[in-house]
Design a protein around this motif. Structure first.
Motif, PDB file in Angstrom:
ATOM      1  N   ALA A   1      10.167 -32.368  -1.164  1.00 35.51           N
ATOM      2  CA  ALA A   1      10.226 -31.056  -0.504  1.00 35.51           C
ATOM      3  C   ALA A   1       9.029 -30.219  -0.933  1.00 35.51           C
ATOM      4  CB  ALA A   1      11.525 -30.339  -0.855  1.00 35.51           C
ATOM      5  N   GLU A   2       8.485 -29.480   0.021  1.00 29.78           N
ATOM      6  CA  GLU A   2       7.337 -28.638  -0.270  1.00 29.78           C
ATOM      7  C   GLU A   2       7.607 -27.217   0.224  1.00 29.78           C
ATOM      8  OE1 GLU A   2       3.973 -30.417   1.568  1.00 29.78           O
ATOM      9  OE2 GLU A   2       3.960 -32.175   0.265  1.00 29.78           O
TER      10      GLU A   2
ATOM     11  N   GLN B   1      13.830 -21.288   1.828  1.00 28.62           N
ATOM     12  CA  GLN B   1      15.200 -21.794   1.703  1.00 28.62           C
ATOM     13  C   GLN B   1      15.879 -21.577   3.049  1.00 28.62           C
ATOM     14  OE1 GLN B   1      17.180 -23.163  -1.037  1.00 28.62           O
ATOM     15  NE2 GLN B   1      18.399 -23.582   0.793  1.00 28.62           N
TER      16      GLN B   1
ATOM     17  N   THR C   1       7.994 -22.833  -0.120  1.00 30.60           N
ATOM     18  CA  THR C   1       8.806 -21.870  -0.871  1.00 30.60           C
ATOM     19  C   THR C   1       9.824 -21.194   0.044  1.00 30.60           C
ATOM     20  OG1 THR C   1       7.133 -20.150  -0.510  1.00 30.60           O
ATOM     21  CG2 THR C   1       7.008 -21.406  -2.582  1.00 30.60           C
TER      22      THR C   1
ATOM     23  N   GLU D   1      12.685 -25.120  -8.660  1.00 31.04           N
ATOM     24  CA  GLU D   1      12.642 -26.574  -8.534  1.00 31.04           C
ATOM     25  C   GLU D   1      13.135 -26.999  -7.157  1.00 31.04           C
ATOM     26  OE1 GLU D   1      14.442 -30.564 -10.784  1.00 31.04           O
ATOM     27  OE2 GLU D   1      14.956 -28.539 -11.498  1.00 31.04           O
ATOM     28  N   ARG D   2      12.481 -27.997  -6.580  1.00 33.43           N
ATOM     29  CA  ARG D   2      12.825 -28.446  -5.244  1.00 33.43           C
ATOM     30  C   ARG D   2      13.208 -29.925  -5.269  1.00 33.43           C
ATOM     31  NH1 ARG D   2      11.563 -24.142  -2.618  1.00 33.43           N
ATOM     32  NH2 ARG D   2      12.157 -24.990  -0.586  1.00 33.43           N
TER      33      ARG D   2
ATOM     34  N   GLU E   1      11.070 -19.273  -5.080  1.00 33.37           N
ATOM     35  CA  GLU E   1      10.477 -20.136  -6.098  1.00 33.37           C
ATOM     36  C   GLU E   1      11.557 -20.971  -6.763  1.00 33.37           C
ATOM     37  OE1 GLU E   1       7.328 -20.365  -6.430  1.00 33.37           O
ATOM     38  OE2 GLU E   1       6.700 -18.609  -5.251  1.00 33.37           O
TER      39      GLU E   1
END
Length: 293
Positions: free
Chosen positions: A121-122, A126, A124, A116-117, A114
């Motif tokens: 970007a969409e 990394q 969850t 800020e991206r 979770e």
């Protein structure tokens, strides 16, 4: 030991090369050429780099609850556990026999992250991408473009010649290492030692923004079953998928443990952002993870 304070990220730490935008566009075009060449040959699309996967492992990343503030950045700011997937690959854009030994790669996809991206970007997840060497083969994107054009001209051609050349280059690479010289360029052309990927340490090679700071990453094996494999050579003669077969056998019913390490930039002269050919060892350990086949 006392360390200097980490350098805080600021846009000025990045210095753009002349014609950098044009170089990036040229890189895209060469990658497209590799994609089109392999798609015609295979009848379907594959990646333009790291096309050949050797294994997909699933595991869990554990983020420590005692990290220092400078390391507890981004996804590492919250202790906890995340499911993840790891892909082990070889760096060529064509699917080659494993007797052609090239640098290994690892891609981590951490799930359920979770926060800020970046704009556009969409999701969850990394992602982290690393290779089994601490430095990159060239200092600038323009120099890399020249190397990439050379590799694009040999994509999916002359496999027998590539195997013979790889054998010669491995000998050259071994001789250089014996006198303390490492040549990422020779390794990228087929002279990398044909090592077991499960025993390797993987590096981001280039620095990235790390919350308020700048960092490089690496992933190191720490469980005895993995560290025992470090440096082991795989005999791929007559076995096109020798690496896949080896990893499958080694991970069948087993679990491995790795450590995710972060190296913060503390001196822009000794750890230059714009020169990925510089190797500086060391790093904190914000996460550990275990994986199985």
């Amino acid at each position: 030991m006392m360390f200097a304070s980490p350098v805080r990220f600021h846009p000025d730490v990045e210095v753009k090369e002349p014609n950098e935008a044009e170089t990036v566009e040229s890189l895209k075009q060469v990658f497209d050429t590799i994609l089109e060449t392999t798609a015609r040959e295979y009848g379907h699309s594959v990646r333009s780099v790291h096309a050949k996967a050797h294994a997909i492992l699933q595991g869990e990343l554990s983020i420590s609850d005692d990290l220092t503030p400078e390391v507890a950045q981004g996804m590492f700011a919250r202790p906890g556990k995340h499911k993840l997937l790891m892909r082990i690959s070889t760096n060529a854009g064509d699917i080659l026999p494993d007797a052609i030994s090239l640098p290994r790669g690892i891609a981590l996809k951490v799930l359920g992250v979770e926060g800020e991206r970046l704009p556009g970007a969409e999701g969850t997840t990394q992602d982290f991408v690393m290779v089994n060497g601490p430095v990159f083969q060239t200092r600038t994107a323009e120099q890399f473009l020249g190397n990439l054009k050379l590799l694009a001209r040999t994509t999916d051609r002359l496999e027998g010649t590539k195997e013979a050349l790889s054998s010669v280059l491995r000998g050259v690479n071994t001789a250089l290492e014996a006198v303390g010289i490492e040549s990422p360029k020779i390794q990228a052309l087929g002279g990398a030692p044909n090592v077991d990927p499960l025993g390797e340490t993987y590096h981001s090679v280039t620095p990235f923004r790390f919350g308020d700071y700048i960092a490089k990453f690496c992933l190191a094996p720490i469980s005895p079953g993995l560290t025992a494999l470090t440096g082991n050579k795989i005999d791929a003669r007559g076995r096109e998928d020798a690496i896949r077969e080896t990893v499958r056998d080694e991970m069948r019913g087993n679990r491995g443990r790795w450590e995710f390490r972060v190296q913060l930039c503390r001196d822009l002269e000794k750890q230059p952002v714009e020169d990925p050919t510089v190797n500086v060892n060391g790093g904190a350990k914000p996460g550990r993870w275990a994986a199985q086949k």
